[in-house]
Design an enzyme around this catalytic site. Structure first.
Site, PDB file in Angstrom:
ATOM      1  CG  HIS A 148      -2.086   1.083   1.184  1.00 22.29           C
ATOM      2  ND1 HIS A 148      -1.673   2.149   1.730  1.00 22.29           N
ATOM      3  CD2 HIS A 148      -3.320   1.025   0.902  1.00 22.29           C
ATOM      4  CE1 HIS A 148      -2.778   3.028   1.625  1.00 22.29           C
ATOM      5  NE2 HIS A 148      -3.655   2.073   1.054  1.00 22.29           N
ATOM      6  CG  ASP A 197      -8.437   3.357  -0.484  1.00 17.77           C
ATOM      7  OD1 ASP A 197      -7.895   3.109   0.367  1.00 17.77           O
ATOM      8  OD2 ASP A 197      -7.757   4.290  -1.321  1.00 17.77           O
TER       9      ASP A 197
HETATM   10  C1  GRE Z   1      -5.675   5.377   0.792  1.00 20.46           C
HETATM   11  O1  GRE Z   1      -5.569   4.574   1.553  1.00 20.46           O
HETATM   12  O2  GRE Z   1      -5.660   5.338  -0.489  1.00 20.46           O
HETATM   13  C2  GRE Z   1      -5.596   6.969   1.424  1.00 20.46           C
HETATM   14  C3  GRE Z   1      -4.949   7.121   2.551  1.00 20.46           C
HETATM   15  C4  GRE Z   1      -4.800   8.113   2.991  1.00 20.46           C
HETATM   16  C5  GRE Z   1      -5.395   9.516   2.288  1.00 20.46           C
HETATM   17  C6  GRE Z   1      -5.960   9.263   1.111  1.00 20.46           C
HETATM   18  C7  GRE Z   1      -5.976   8.197   0.660  1.00 20.46           C
HETATM   19  O3  GRE Z   1      -4.532   6.031   3.291  1.00 20.46           O
HETATM   20  O4  GRE Z   1      -6.490   7.749  -0.774  1.00 20.46           O
HETATM   21 ZN    ZN Z   2      -5.690   2.662   0.746  1.00 18.07          ZN
END
Ligand code: GRE
Ligand code: ZN
Length: 331
Positions: free
Chosen positions: A173, A293
């Protein structure tokens, strides 16, 4: 049609407290409820924190409505690469908090481990605990572990090895990139708008070039965002990296070889039909999984996008839940 969601995030109160106790980046300031990653890279938590923190009841209702049968839940803030004296207790607390929720909704929420990665021995032990005692199915790791500390560094291979040995998979990630080039225009560019993708793209390519996937051929790694634009670049990477074959490249095959065998992608945060079409053409529908997400995106917008894509029922079944079986996750 039922679905399995591979990217759904949470915060636990101890992670928040860990960030609030810090004065170095990253830290969380109480007055304005903001996480500061770097001088110009900060994000207000007003919009997302409530759904991240108090998530089980709200999340399950939306999942029911959208026929999301199971979600693999992972910790959102990158506390895993903080100094071990902070990350070891913080990761353990996050894993324990998540375990409680998986027990509250058996079969609906599956756990993803977060590991204090800068202490490899502690990470291996915590991963074993998470899988063997807590029943977790995934390791959520991040695209960078600090300035110049990369996930493909040999020192971390014991953790990657353990992932394969335990028969689970990893999710690479994004987290805030340290590259100054992305950071002076603020969080949106530094993070989800572009920096996340570029950092994660470079990290998975480094993993390929390090030879790690040849050494650990059973390792499975997921990427979000339809593969961080790599499906679009596959021919160029294969072609240029073979033509300019460098002694530093330890991989035994072209980059494209590892997609499908070791690397699968999710639909997270990329509701763009041309991106889907390219990904499907480049790496095949068998290697695409659902990722919403949530709560950084809504589950509704993700599923509405997917439902609107033109594909056969067989393709839809694969993406929504059948491909998950290759990672040991079934409805
Ligand atoms: C994501 O996991 O895609 C994410 C974050 C924090 C801010 C924006 C976001 O973890 O898209
Ligand atoms: Zn994410």
């Amino acid at each position: 049609m039922k679905k399995i969601d591979f990217e759904s995030h949470f915060y636990n109160i101890e992670s928040v407290q860990t960030l609030k106790a810090r004065t170095d980046y990253p830290y969380w300031t109480e007055e304005d409820n903001t996480i500061h990653w770097l001088p110009k890279v900060y994000m207000s938590q007003d919009k997302f924190a409530p759904n991240l923190l108090d998530f089980a009841e709200r999340r399950i209702k939306i999942m029911d409505k959208l026929e999301i049968e199971k979600a693999i839940i992972s910790l959102a803030p990158g506390i895993d690469y903080l100094p071990p004296e902070e990350s070891i207790p913080a990761c353990k607390a996050a894993n324990d908090a998540l375990y409680k929720v998986t027990q509250q909704f058996p079969g609906r929420f599956l756990g993803s481990a977060i590991l204090p990665i800068l202490d490899v021995e502690a990470s291996v032990a915590e991963l074993e605990r998470c899988v063997k005692e807590l029943g977790f199915v995934m390791w959520q790791t991040h695209s960078t572990y600090g300035e110049g500390i990369e996930p493909d560094d040999k020192q971390f291979w014991p953790v990657w090895r353990k992932v394969a040995e335990l028969g689970i998979f990893a999710y690479l990630h994004p987290v805030t990139s340290r590259q100054p080039k992305f950071n002076d225009y603020g969080y949106a560019m530094a993070c989800p708008g572009l920096g996340f993708t570029i950092d994660t793209q470079a990290s998975i390519v480094r993993i390929i070039l390090s030879g790690m996937l040849d050494e650990i051929p059973d390792l499975k790694i997921l990427l979000g965002h339809f593969g961080e634009a790599l499906p679009f670049l596959m021919e160029r990477m294969d072609n240029r990296m073979s033509m300019l074959d460098m002694p530093e490249q330890k991989n035994q095959h072209k980059p494209s070889y590892y997609f499908g065998r070791n690397i699968m992608v999710t639909t997270s945060g990329n509701a763009y039909a041309p991106a889907y079409e390219c990904t499907k053409a480049a790496i095949g529908v068998d290697n695409i999984l659902v990722g919403t997400d949530y709560p950084f995106e809504t589950m509704e917008s993700c599923i509405e996008f997917l439902d609107g894509l033109s594909m056969t029922t067989e393709e839809r079944e694969k993406i929504y839940y059948k491909n998950a079986a290759r990672l040991g996750i079934t409805l």
